[in-house]
Design a protein around this motif. Sequence first.
Motif, PDB file in Angstrom:
ATOM      1  N   PHE A 202     129.272  36.009 -17.044  1.00 30.98           N
ATOM      2  CA  PHE A 202     130.609  37.067 -16.858  1.00 30.98           C
ATOM      3  C   PHE A 202     131.900  36.117 -16.797  1.00 30.98           C
ATOM      4  N   ALA A 203     131.736  34.952 -15.947  1.00 24.14           N
ATOM      5  CA  ALA A 203     132.970  34.580 -15.723  1.00 24.14           C
ATOM      6  C   ALA A 203     133.496  33.746 -17.120  1.00 24.14           C
TER       7      ALA A 203
ATOM      8  N   VAL B 144     126.373  36.201 -13.645  1.00 18.84           N
ATOM      9  CA  VAL B 144     127.747  35.683 -13.071  1.00 18.84           C
ATOM     10  C   VAL B 144     128.200  34.825 -13.691  1.00 18.84           C
TER      11      VAL B 144
ATOM     12  N   LEU C 200     129.508  41.646 -12.838  1.00 18.09           N
ATOM     13  CA  LEU C 200     128.775  41.294 -11.551  1.00 18.09           C
ATOM     14  C   LEU C 200     128.249  42.237 -11.280  1.00 18.09           C
TER      15      LEU C 200
ATOM     16  N   VAL D 141     135.259  36.382 -19.393  1.00 22.63           N
ATOM     17  CA  VAL D 141     136.379  36.653 -18.939  1.00 22.63           C
ATOM     18  C   VAL D 141     137.395  35.586 -19.191  1.00 22.63           C
ATOM     19  N   VAL D 142     136.949  34.444 -19.016  1.00 12.54           N
ATOM     20  CA  VAL D 142     137.684  33.043 -19.677  1.00 12.54           C
ATOM     21  C   VAL D 142     138.043  33.055 -21.023  1.00 12.54           C
TER      22      VAL D 142
END
Lengths: 252, 399, 294
Positions: free
Chosen positions: B186-187, B183, B347, B190-191
């Motif tokens: 993943f964040a 998780v 996710l 994306v950032v």
Amino acid sequence: MKSRDIKSALRSMPAPAVDAGHVASTLALCRAGYCARRPLRPLTVRELIGRQLRFTALPVWLLQGALLSVICLVMGVSRTVDGAALPIPACASLSAELAALTALPFYGRARRYGMSEVEAAARVSRTRLALSRMAAVGVGDVVCVSAAALLCGGGWLDVLVLVAVPFLLTSAAALAVSLLAERDSSPFIAVGLSAALAALYWTLAQRFAQGLLRVSPSAALAVCAAAVLALAWEYRFSTSEKHIEKELGYGT
Amino acid sequence: MYRLELKRILKTRSTVILAVIAMFFSIFLALLNIFDNYYYTSIGSGVTMRGLAAIEYKRTLATACKGEWTPERISDAFAEVAHVREHHDTATDAEKRSIEPYIHTFISRIPQVYGVADSSTISPEEASDYYCQRKAYIEEATVLSYGPAAAETALKLDDGTTEPFQYEFGFGTGSDAASSLPVCLFAVAVVCSVICAPVFASDYYSGADDIQRCALYGRKRLGGTRVLAALTLSAALYAACAAAFVAITLAVFGPDGTSAQLALDALVLGNLTMNGVLLLALVAGLLSVLAMTAFTLWLSAHMRRPVAVLAVSLAVAMSPTFLMVLLRGMPLGDWLRLLLPSGGLGLGTGMIVDIQAGKFLTLGPVAVWTPFAALAIPLLEAPLFSLLALYSYTRHEGR
Amino acid sequence: MELEIQNLTKRFGAQTAVDGVSFTLTSGVWGLLGANGAGKTTLMRMLAGILTPTSGRVLCGGADTREMGEAWRDILGYLPQNFGYYPEFTVADYLDYMAALKGLERRAARERIGELCATLSLERVYKSKIRNLSGGTQRRVGIAQALLNDPQVLILDEPTSGLDPGERVRFRNLLSEFARGRIVLISTHIVSDVEYIAAKSAVMRGGRLIGLGTTAELLRAVEGKVFTALVPESELPRAEQEVRVVSLKGMDGAQVLVRYVADAPLLRGSEFAEPRLEDLYLWLFKDERRHEDV
């Protein structure tokens, strides 16, 4: 001289006689002036919102439609035998956050494309325009959030914690960023922040669904209320004089 | 020029804010694993523990399970558990506490290979046959899902597994790091994509590209420099955030030499400990981040509006999650997911899930274990999309 | 119709953008002249109701425009200096959208849009995306939206920038016709626009009004201060240092005809010239120009 004294002095003075001719000519002038005004065509709420549908709401609805299709597909899969093993509550949270993000490309759009001035000078005031846009887009939000709530299943607390809270928090955060950050970088910061929120909420939602995380109804309601208040303040700020001056480049 | 380009991206306010968000989130998630660590036992008056107290208690419990789990030891543990359960009403708290380590640690993994849900249905004699039963389970499960070719590949991969399995307390057995690390990564991915989205598209949009393009080094060299700078920045941010998460996690829970088959799932193939799984997850994460960044750069070089780049990039990043749900159990789902640049992260998906689930990509007689694909595909996609980005940028024409 | 501006002031922190401007606009075309940063755009935005004055007010027919609210904006047409549009808009979409914001009823809006497209030669590009149009055509679209609600007061900020000479002439004629019985206020740097069509002009500097009147009245400030002189090319650099040059024109025999403004003739062989608004502009804003040159 006190106003009381002035009034009593005026009362004691002889009043001039009223000239009927003067009164008549004054009335005639007033009537002529009034009739010369261009009548203001009333704008109903329905018309205001209806005419925002095509230009503001429709593109958002298209995005939300795509999201809704995915939610429905996930709902369909969740009803199968294997569905119990899927992280459905977390998916519901994710869907609620994505529903909030669908409006993001349209936050601050007028500022980005230089339409602020022309819109501000049009007949419909900025406040009414913002409210009608919110109402038009809000219809789609309600549908998406309802679908996410159906996907989530569970009781009202589950829906509150897993759907309402992430939706409202993401909306408030994204709108705050678009108002406060620089024009060109605000969509990026808003998406980055929302991605972090989505990932966080995915984890929290799974813990909540497994019973490892307990949230009291009053805490959840308090968070929702705070997010709604934040949204209301943000909408108010977006139509304020200070914000308009900032959009037009004053005081930078 | 490379240094200048790095400086330019780093000086952008949104880059700094996003990097701070990613770092803050990584640290927060690592701390959440610690402070939301939970332990409950109904023995005695019932005890609920949270945070560091729960971690310490679990660490204490795990000492009874530490070491090699030979067939005899497994059999003895099952016998002990069965005895206490049989005499549950008359068993003392001390007796119940003596089996607590087994119940709260890995014994829940054992029944899986016997095709039952509850360990109480397995006799100690059956339990001593765990390692053979596991092989049979792998073969059966793989044949059922992927066919005999995949089963053969699975057993060949599993030949290298060291038996008996090891167990110790660490981040894998004592925390949810295995599910929260993906998780976190993943964040961060994306950032990184969000930071890179405007690299080319914003100049197209503002018209600055028209001026730059006329300069001596304004095409290939500038394009290549930008791609390289963006990849460097993404790798650096990923490394920093992953390091923060791992450092905090290891500082509290410690490294974990437990066999992944005990900590995650019996279907884990190969000689992997949780330390190895962590390393693989980090490597796969880095490759996926680079692939996602390169893909976003290609979109940015191709499209004119940064917001459109952002939308597509975000959709691609989220796709593995929804594919995992919608096409669960279907080979097509795995193919699509892994072919996406974000396939190694997501996710509810990612390298750790791939290792855990014993999945394969099959094409006729060829079967590839999905973790291998999760490493190889982004390794190919990163340079491919980087080159495509450079190509699109040099060929771009303004309106 | 009268638009009375009473002591309008706008401050942003310590900076005063408009300082106590007062004058009355009557029917016809009015020019608003001033250098960059003089406060013209801020003044126009206050008139359009986009910005709230720090002090002062604007009266339309005796009523405060801020109190009039929608009624004021209903009779107002405004074209800003920076014309923006949403990127997906065609000309038709844009005008439809603005018609909705101006509260025009759908059928009336369609008729009005048709009329304006014919008048402003937008029929051929009606279905085209605005971003694909030339700068001049985009400006015409902006002007069309300003005229959509048949305004009684039309405020245009740099309306002719980007228009070619032919389009500028057509636009000036359109404005002159439109201004009968209406108030039109245009701010511009193209002084010839103001010279040809503005009945009266206001000149701003540093947020203050420094001149107001017809072109002839304003030109009295530079009467006897505009000169022409023939200068050898070799002496030109020195001449440019000494005087405020309005224009340079190459002549036969390696000579240049210099037109300049000064209190007295400063170059050999100077002759008086008939003043124009451009001369007035340079005379009034000579300090700003000096700064830019440095």
